[in-house]
Design a protein around this motif. Structure first.
Motif, mmCIF file in Angstrom:
data_model
loop_
_atom_site.group_PDB
_atom_site.id
_atom_site.type_symbol
_atom_site.label_atom_id
_atom_site.label_comp_id
_atom_site.label_asym_id
_atom_site.label_seq_id
_atom_site.Cartn_x
_atom_site.Cartn_y
_atom_site.Cartn_z
ATOM 1 N N GLY A 10 -3.379 -6.905 -8.394
ATOM 2 C CA GLY A 10 -2.128 -6.526 -7.745
ATOM 3 C C GLY A 10 -2.078 -6.939 -6.291
ATOM 4 N N ARG A 11 -0.829 -7.100 -5.772
ATOM 5 C CA ARG A 11 -0.604 -7.564 -4.398
ATOM 6 C C ARG A 11 -1.407 -8.846 -4.124
ATOM 7 N NH1 ARG A 11 1.374 -3.409 -0.704
ATOM 8 N NH2 ARG A 11 2.867 -2.230 -1.977
ATOM 9 N N THR A 32 -0.345 1.642 -3.574
ATOM 10 C CA THR A 32 0.410 0.456 -3.976
ATOM 11 C C THR A 32 0.945 0.549 -5.402
ATOM 12 O OG1 THR A 32 -1.588 -0.664 -4.782
ATOM 13 C CG2 THR A 32 -0.960 -1.037 -2.473
ATOM 14 N N TYR A 34 -1.246 0.143 -7.842
ATOM 15 C CA TYR A 34 -2.335 -0.524 -8.556
ATOM 16 C C TYR A 34 -3.626 0.276 -8.396
ATOM 17 C CZ TYR A 34 0.868 -4.516 -8.310
ATOM 18 O OH TYR A 34 1.959 -5.346 -8.414
ATOM 19 N N ASP A 165 4.554 -1.850 -9.009
ATOM 20 C CA ASP A 165 4.581 -1.860 -7.549
ATOM 21 C C ASP A 165 6.008 -1.709 -7.051
ATOM 22 O OD1 ASP A 165 4.086 -2.195 -4.872
ATOM 23 O OD2 ASP A 165 3.208 -4.179 -5.051
#
Length: 210
Positions: A10-11, A32, A34, A165
């Motif tokens: 993620g991200r 986040t 995640y 997210d």
């Protein structure tokens, strides 16, 4: 030949696992949406150490070495090079990794394309991990243009909106449209020197837990 396994958490957070050890980039915080889970790594790199959402290195198991500044480092045969990129609010760190003969670049979170002197350091990139969702970093059209300038063999988008997210990011569809790509998302990517495509290829990874 042992492959490098690339997973997206993620991200801007990826786990890059090679024969002798693993790298975790920008470990995500639970805020986040995640989760790191029980992720272990020998190396952690932080592209924005002042952002608590992507610098959760305390959540990583295995007592890793943490790198967040310019320089050249080596841990268990994995070569890491930190390259600063200026932002309006300071800087972000890009990192180059050489893992089992595969050259990977994590671009960090630049808010504009890096200048030519930075781009010259991104030569012979096998895999480029690149933000594409805006939100204080590269928007889709800018990312697609920069992708062509860097000319890697494989591009893996990061930092875009997903169902997990709620950040103010664009969905990945905009970048894929700009790039003219329609990849099927996969849970992870395994790369060896022999498997690297000769033509630029976009690969989309599913965030772990999705």
């Amino acid at each position: 030949m042992r492959s490098v396994e690339i997973s997206w958490l993620g991200r801007t957070c990826f786990r890059l696992r090679g024969r002798e050890g693993a790298v975790l980039t920008d470990p995500v915080a639970p805020s986040t949406g995640y989760s790191l889970g029980r992720t272990t790594a020998e190396i952690v790199t932080l592209s924005r150490n002042q952002d608590p959402e992507i610098s959760n290195h305390d959540g990583v198991s295995g007592d890793p070495r943490v790198f967040q500044a310019p320089g050249e480092y080596e841990v268990r045969g994995i070569l890491v090079t930190g390259i600063p990129i200026a932002r309006e609010d300071g800087r972000t760190m890009a990192f180059l990794y050489e893992i089992d003969g595969v050259n990977i670049v994590h671009l960090g979170l630049p808010d504009a394309p890096p200048d030519a002197t930075i781009l010259e350091r991104f030569e012979n990139v096998d895999v480029l991990l690149m933000p594409v969702g805006g939100g204080g970093s590269l928007a889709a059209s800018v990312a697609a243009d920069l992708m062509q300038r860097i000319d890697p063999n494989i591009v893996i988008p990061m930092n875009y909106r997903t169902d997990l997210d709620s950040a103010h990011l664009d969905p990945i569809d905009r970048f894929l449209s700009e790039a003219g790509a329609t990849p099927e998302p996969r849970p992870r990517l395994s790369v060896t020197r022999a498997s690297i495509p000769s033509e630029l290829t976009v690969e989309v990874l599913k965030p772990r837990g999705s």
